[in-house]
Design a protein around this motif. Structure first.
Motif, PDB file in Angstrom:
ATOM      1  N   MET A  55      -2.385  -2.064   4.440  1.00  0.00           N
ATOM      2  CA  MET A  55      -3.702  -2.568   4.800  1.00  0.00           C
ATOM      3  C   MET A  55      -3.634  -4.030   5.225  1.00  0.00           C
ATOM      4  SD  MET A  55      -6.117  -0.875   1.825  1.00  0.00           S
ATOM      5  CE  MET A  55      -7.536  -1.856   2.332  1.00  0.00           C
ATOM      6  N   VAL A  56      -2.839  -4.822   4.488  1.00  0.00           N
ATOM      7  CA  VAL A  56      -2.690  -6.227   4.839  1.00  0.00           C
ATOM      8  C   VAL A  56      -2.090  -6.367   6.232  1.00  0.00           C
ATOM      9  CG1 VAL A  56      -1.508  -8.389   4.287  1.00  0.00           C
ATOM     10  CG2 VAL A  56      -2.510  -7.018   2.449  1.00  0.00           C
ATOM     11  N   GLU A  57      -1.039  -5.588   6.493  1.00  0.00           N
ATOM     12  CA  GLU A  57      -0.356  -5.671   7.786  1.00  0.00           C
ATOM     13  C   GLU A  57      -1.275  -5.286   8.942  1.00  0.00           C
ATOM     14  OE1 GLU A  57       4.335  -4.881   6.912  1.00  0.00           O
ATOM     15  OE2 GLU A  57       2.983  -3.177   6.604  1.00  0.00           O
ATOM     16  N   SER A  58      -2.145  -4.309   8.708  1.00  0.00           N
ATOM     17  CA  SER A  58      -2.989  -3.811   9.804  1.00  0.00           C
ATOM     18  C   SER A  58      -4.358  -4.479   9.884  1.00  0.00           C
ATOM     19  CB  SER A  58      -3.182  -2.293   9.663  1.00  0.00           C
ATOM     20  OG  SER A  58      -3.871  -1.987   8.454  1.00  0.00           O
ATOM     21  N   GLU A  59      -4.872  -5.006   8.757  1.00  0.00           N
ATOM     22  CA  GLU A  59      -6.248  -5.482   8.738  1.00  0.00           C
ATOM     23  C   GLU A  59      -6.414  -6.978   8.488  1.00  0.00           C
ATOM     24  OE1 GLU A  59      -8.604  -3.144   6.068  1.00  0.00           O
ATOM     25  OE2 GLU A  59      -7.702  -1.248   6.720  1.00  0.00           O
ATOM     26  N   ALA A  60      -5.435  -7.622   7.878  1.00  0.00           N
ATOM     27  CA  ALA A  60      -5.582  -9.057   7.570  1.00  0.00           C
ATOM     28  C   ALA A  60      -5.523  -9.887   8.848  1.00  0.00           C
ATOM     29  CB  ALA A  60      -4.490  -9.499   6.602  1.00  0.00           C
ATOM     30  N   SER A  61      -6.243 -10.997   8.838  1.00  0.00           N
ATOM     31  CA  SER A  61      -6.194 -11.912   9.978  1.00  0.00           C
ATOM     32  C   SER A  61      -5.360 -13.157   9.671  1.00  0.00           C
ATOM     33  CB  SER A  61      -7.616 -12.338  10.370  1.00  0.00           C
ATOM     34  OG  SER A  61      -8.274 -12.962   9.273  1.00  0.00           O
ATOM     35  N   ASP A  62      -5.156 -13.454   8.400  1.00  0.00           N
ATOM     36  CA  ASP A  62      -4.411 -14.646   8.009  1.00  0.00           C
ATOM     37  C   ASP A  62      -2.909 -14.444   8.221  1.00  0.00           C
ATOM     38  OD1 ASP A  62      -4.548 -17.335   6.383  1.00  0.00           O
ATOM     39  OD2 ASP A  62      -2.920 -16.164   5.496  1.00  0.00           O
TER      40      ASP A  62
END
Length: 227
Positions: free
Chosen positions: A185-192
């Protein structure tokens, strides 16, 4: 307060302070286990699941180096990124706490090796999360949640093969499956960029530990000679 709860609070305090210097390196632990099992002769090719100790050690060190290389910046996190950040921290803390206990109590050498590798992985991740949080002005959780508390309490009361199986199911497999999803989820959805870099660095190691844990748990469920 019971003696067990006092000990548990002490363990939590140590984890929160990131007492990395107190960790036993995976290489040293493997050597100690090998020495005990083979009369002071280290068997570097011994298997942990479907992977040799040497290979697991190499992957662990490589992953730790990639996590440590992530450079924190001061860019504020969006609300969504803060939520993802906390999910990573929460999952990592649960894995760390369970694994610290398993290193002490596991009766199976392979499981102690996996637990020690997990302690090292999660301490490295926690140190980097703390660095990023400090740079961005984010407050990390300072207490474990009720689910982790319950799991620690149960693990602390188990012994022998029951403890080994519980740890491998709850931390080795279930815990890594949760972290695998969070990292995705972090890889696909995070912007930072910090979060994305951290996930890219840590995710392969999470998947490696998940694969090895599944193999070890499967071998416990289907021992040699049983059909």
């Amino acid at each position: 307060m019971t003696t067990y709860n006092i000990k548990l609070r002490c363990i939590l305090a140590g984890a929160m302070l990131l007492a990395v210097t107190s960790l036993i390196p995976l290489t040293s632990f493997a050597q100690q286990s090998g020495n005990q099992a083979s009369g002071n002769k280290t068997d570097a090719s011994a298997m942990i699941g479907g992977m040799s100790r040497t290979e697991l050690e190499r992957i662990n060190k490589e992953g730790a180096a990639k996590v440590a290389a992530v450079t924190a910046d001061k860019k504020a996190l969006s609300q969504k990124d803060q939520t993802l950040f906390m999910e990573v921290a929460k999952g990592g803390m649960q894995q760390l706490m369970l694994s610290q206990l398993a290193v002490q109590k596991a009766s199976n050498d392979q499981i102690r090796q996996i637990a020690q590798a997990e302690v090292e992985e999660q301490n490295g991740l926690a140190a980097k999360l703390t660095e990023i949080a400090s740079a961005k002005g984010v407050n990390l959780p300072r207490e474990i949640d009720s689910q982790t508390q319950e799991m620690l309490s149960k693990l602390g009361k188990l012994t022998g093969s029951e403890l080994d199986r519980f740890y491998m199911q709850e931390s080795g497999v279930n815990g890594h499956e949760k972290l695998d999803k969070v990292m995705s989820m972090v890889e696909s959805e995070a912007s930072d960029s910090n979060l994305k870099s951290l996930a890219a660095a840590a995710h392969p190691l999470v998947r490696t530990h998940l694969k090895v844990s599944r193999e070890v748990l499967n071998s416990m469920s289907n021992p040699v000679g049983n059909k």
